[in-house]
Design a protein around this motif. Structure first.
Motif, PDB file in Angstrom:
ATOM      1  N   UNK A 214       0.800  -1.226   0.000  1.00  0.00           N
ATOM      2  CA  UNK A 214       0.000   0.000   0.000  1.00  0.00           C
ATOM      3  C   UNK A 214       0.831   1.273   0.000  1.00  0.00           C
ATOM      4  N   UNK A 215       2.164   1.132   0.038  1.00  0.00           N
ATOM      5  CA  UNK A 215       2.996   2.329   0.128  1.00  0.00           C
ATOM      6  C   UNK A 215       2.736   3.072   1.421  1.00  0.00           C
ATOM      7  N   UNK A 216       2.534   2.312   2.518  1.00  0.00           N
ATOM      8  CA  UNK A 216       2.167   2.896   3.803  1.00  0.00           C
ATOM      9  C   UNK A 216       3.274   2.685   4.824  1.00  0.00           C
ATOM     10  N   UNK A 217       3.060   3.241   5.998  1.00  0.00           N
ATOM     11  CA  UNK A 217       4.026   3.138   7.092  1.00  0.00           C
ATOM     12  C   UNK A 217       3.364   2.475   8.286  1.00  0.00           C
ATOM     13  N   UNK A 218       4.074   1.500   8.885  1.00  0.00           N
ATOM     14  CA  UNK A 218       3.566   0.823  10.064  1.00  0.00           C
ATOM     15  C   UNK A 218       3.673   1.751  11.278  1.00  0.00           C
ATOM     16  N   UNK A 219       2.580   1.895  12.010  1.00  0.00           N
ATOM     17  CA  UNK A 219       2.574   2.713  13.226  1.00  0.00           C
ATOM     18  C   UNK A 219       2.985   1.819  14.386  1.00  0.00           C
ATOM     19  N   UNK A 220       4.110   2.142  14.989  1.00  0.00           N
ATOM     20  CA  UNK A 220       4.629   1.276  16.062  1.00  0.00           C
ATOM     21  C   UNK A 220       3.920   1.501  17.393  1.00  0.00           C
ATOM     22  N   UNK A 221       3.345   2.683  17.583  1.00  0.00           N
ATOM     23  CA  UNK A 221       2.616   2.970  18.817  1.00  0.00           C
ATOM     24  C   UNK A 221       1.267   3.612  18.464  1.00  0.00           C
ATOM     25  N   UNK A 222       0.250   2.775  18.164  1.00  0.00           N
ATOM     26  CA  UNK A 222      -1.038   3.310  17.716  1.00  0.00           C
ATOM     27  C   UNK A 222      -1.686   4.271  18.709  1.00  0.00           C
ATOM     28  N   UNK A 223      -1.398   4.136  20.016  1.00  0.00           N
ATOM     29  CA  UNK A 223      -2.021   5.000  21.014  1.00  0.00           C
ATOM     30  C   UNK A 223      -1.600   6.452  20.855  1.00  0.00           C
ATOM     31  N   UNK A 224      -0.424   6.666  20.267  1.00  0.00           N
ATOM     32  CA  UNK A 224       0.088   8.029  20.104  1.00  0.00           C
ATOM     33  C   UNK A 224      -0.286   8.630  18.759  1.00  0.00           C
ATOM     34  N   UNK A 225      -1.011   7.856  17.929  1.00  0.00           N
ATOM     35  CA  UNK A 225      -1.330   8.377  16.602  1.00  0.00           C
ATOM     36  C   UNK A 225      -2.816   8.200  16.339  1.00  0.00           C
ATOM     37  N   UNK A 226      -3.464   9.269  15.982  1.00  0.00           N
ATOM     38  CA  UNK A 226      -4.844   9.210  15.533  1.00  0.00           C
ATOM     39  C   UNK A 226      -4.972  10.124  14.326  1.00  0.00           C
ATOM     40  N   UNK A 227      -5.556   9.620  13.272  1.00  0.00           N
ATOM     41  CA  UNK A 227      -5.702  10.432  12.076  1.00  0.00           C
ATOM     42  C   UNK A 227      -6.614   9.725  11.088  1.00  0.00           C
ATOM     43  N   UNK A 228      -7.105  10.481  10.094  1.00  0.00           N
ATOM     44  CA  UNK A 228      -8.047   9.887   9.134  1.00  0.00           C
ATOM     45  C   UNK A 228      -7.379   8.883   8.200  1.00  0.00           C
ATOM     46  N   UNK A 229      -6.114   9.082   7.880  1.00  0.00           N
ATOM     47  CA  UNK A 229      -5.437   8.192   6.926  1.00  0.00           C
ATOM     48  C   UNK A 229      -4.829   7.010   7.659  1.00  0.00           C
ATOM     49  N   UNK A 230      -5.699   6.227   8.324  1.00  0.00           N
ATOM     50  CA  UNK A 230      -5.233   5.072   9.080  1.00  0.00           C
ATOM     51  C   UNK A 230      -5.946   3.816   8.600  1.00  0.00           C
ATOM     52  N   UNK A 231      -5.231   2.694   8.691  1.00  0.00           N
ATOM     53  CA  UNK A 231      -5.803   1.401   8.335  1.00  0.00           C
ATOM     54  C   UNK A 231      -5.427   0.407   9.418  1.00  0.00           C
ATOM     55  N   UNK A 232      -6.427  -0.324   9.909  1.00  0.00           N
ATOM     56  CA  UNK A 232      -6.190  -1.324  10.948  1.00  0.00           C
ATOM     57  C   UNK A 232      -6.533  -2.705  10.392  1.00  0.00           C
ATOM     58  N   UNK A 233      -5.619  -3.639  10.586  1.00  0.00           N
ATOM     59  CA  UNK A 233      -5.865  -5.017  10.186  1.00  0.00           C
ATOM     60  C   UNK A 233      -5.524  -5.931  11.357  1.00  0.00           C
ATOM     61  N   UNK A 234      -6.174  -7.088  11.426  1.00  0.00           N
ATOM     62  CA  UNK A 234      -5.889  -7.992  12.543  1.00  0.00           C
ATOM     63  C   UNK A 234      -4.490  -8.570  12.458  1.00  0.00           C
ATOM     64  N   UNK A 235      -3.872  -8.705  13.625  1.00  0.00           N
ATOM     65  CA  UNK A 235      -2.550  -9.307  13.711  1.00  0.00           C
ATOM     66  C   UNK A 235      -2.667 -10.672  14.373  1.00  0.00           C
ATOM     67  N   UNK A 236      -2.039 -11.702  13.808  1.00  0.00           N
ATOM     68  CA  UNK A 236      -2.083 -13.024  14.435  1.00  0.00           C
ATOM     69  C   UNK A 236      -1.371 -13.072  15.784  1.00  0.00           C
ATOM     70  N   UNK A 237      -0.637 -11.997  16.136  1.00  0.00           N
ATOM     71  CA  UNK A 237       0.171 -12.021  17.361  1.00  0.00           C
ATOM     72  C   UNK A 237      -0.252 -10.964  18.365  1.00  0.00           C
ATOM     73  N   UNK A 238      -0.483  -9.732  17.908  1.00  0.00           N
ATOM     74  CA  UNK A 238      -0.646  -8.626  18.852  1.00  0.00           C
ATOM     75  C   UNK A 238      -2.014  -7.953  18.786  1.00  0.00           C
ATOM     76  N   UNK A 239      -2.963  -8.539  18.112  1.00  0.00           N
ATOM     77  CA  UNK A 239      -4.292  -7.954  18.048  1.00  0.00           C
ATOM     78  C   UNK A 239      -4.532  -7.131  16.808  1.00  0.00           C
ATOM     79  N   UNK A 240      -3.765  -6.036  16.637  1.00  0.00           N
ATOM     80  CA  UNK A 240      -3.962  -5.163  15.480  1.00  0.00           C
ATOM     81  C   UNK A 240      -2.627  -4.627  14.975  1.00  0.00           C
TER      82      UNK A 240
END
Length: 275
Positions: A214-240
């Motif tokens: 997707x030409x995107x960047x992985x957010x390492x700390x989702x709690x510190x980032x909120x914005x409209x250009x976000x995508x969440x997918x399930x993780x087999x290990x850590x939830x999201x």
């Protein structure tokens, strides 16, 4: 190091490894012969004139010739004949650099168009006025229209500002233009299949595969980032896993592709655990 930088900047050394063009075998043989033959001739003449014992003569010749040839004569001759040795490689590299300078530029364009007949045709006509050639096109339905992603080649004189202006004038909204490479011409299906195979082989590659897809960047700390250009997918290990692409919202089709990759990773992980 400074000499290496000079060679690279002058176009005589390889831009990647910094080495000079490798000389042709015939030229290299002639250069080494020119270095060794006079040395051998002079040393043999000296030994014959002095006429030492046979074993001493052979030993002196072997040691002296080898040492002088390796450490003194041959390097000096190579430096002296450097221009002649590398001339074919220089000519080829100069020709290649000239071709690259004349090659068309490649650009990736993302633009939102109204979802009605004739919009894309109007855009292609506008690009044609710039002598731009459309090499790739992907269409993503979005709210209020379609998000088109194009890969175009243009003359070297055309820049991103001119492209943005012409695409906007043709009815485009939220226009983004940036330079790209020939890798962008690999069709999306092939890219997705390649990344799927990577995830099957190693499910831990999932976040990197989605980011690349997707030409995107992985957010390492989702709690510190909120914005409209976000995508969440399930993780087999850590939830999201959370991804961001500032200034470029994810389309429904892109979200679906990312979720399918997550399903592939989950299935591959389950199969590996059951072995």
């Amino acid at each position: 190091m400074e000499q290496l930088r000079t060679r690279v900047s002058a176009g005589t050394a390889c831009d990647v490894c910094g080495r000079m063009p490798h000389p042709a075998r015939l030229r290299l043989t002639l250069a080494k012969l020119a270095a060794i033959f006079p040395l051998e001739l002079a040393l043999h003449a000296l030994i014959v004139a002095v006429h030492p014992p046979y074993l001493l003569a052979v030993t002196l010749l072997a040691i002296t010739t080898t040492a002088l040839a390796i450490w003194v004569i041959e390097p000096s001759t190579m430096r002296l004949l450097r221009t002649w040795l590398h001339a074919p490689g220089h000519r080829l590299r100069s020709h290649t650099h000239a071709e690259l300078r004349q090659a068309p530029s490649l650009w990736r364009i993302r633009v939102t168009l109204a979802d009605r007949a004739g919009e894309l045709e109007q855009l292609t006509h506008a690009l044609a006025d710039l002598d731009a050639n459309i090499l790739g096109l992907h269409v993503h339905p979005v709210y209020g229209g379609v998000r088109d992603e194009l890969v175009v080649s243009t003359p070297d004189s055309v820049g991103p500002e001119e492209l943005t202006e012409i695409v906007t004038a043709a009815g485009g909204r939220e226009v983004r233009v940036w330079p790209t490479t020939k890798l962008a011409l690999v069709d999306g299906q092939t890219t997705a299949l390649s990344l799927s195979a990577r995830v099957v082989a190693d499910p831990a590659e999932l976040p990197h595969a989605v980011a690349e897809l997707l030409g995107a960047q992985l957010v390492t700390d989702p709690k510190k980032y909120e914005g409209p250009a976000m995508l969440k997918i399930p993780s087999p290990w850590s939830g999201l896993y959370v991804f961001t692409r500032p200034g470029e919202p994810f389309t429904p089709a892109e979200s679906a592709r990312a979720h399918r990759l997550a399903e592939v990773a989950e299935a591959a992980r389950a199969i590996a655990a059951g072995r």
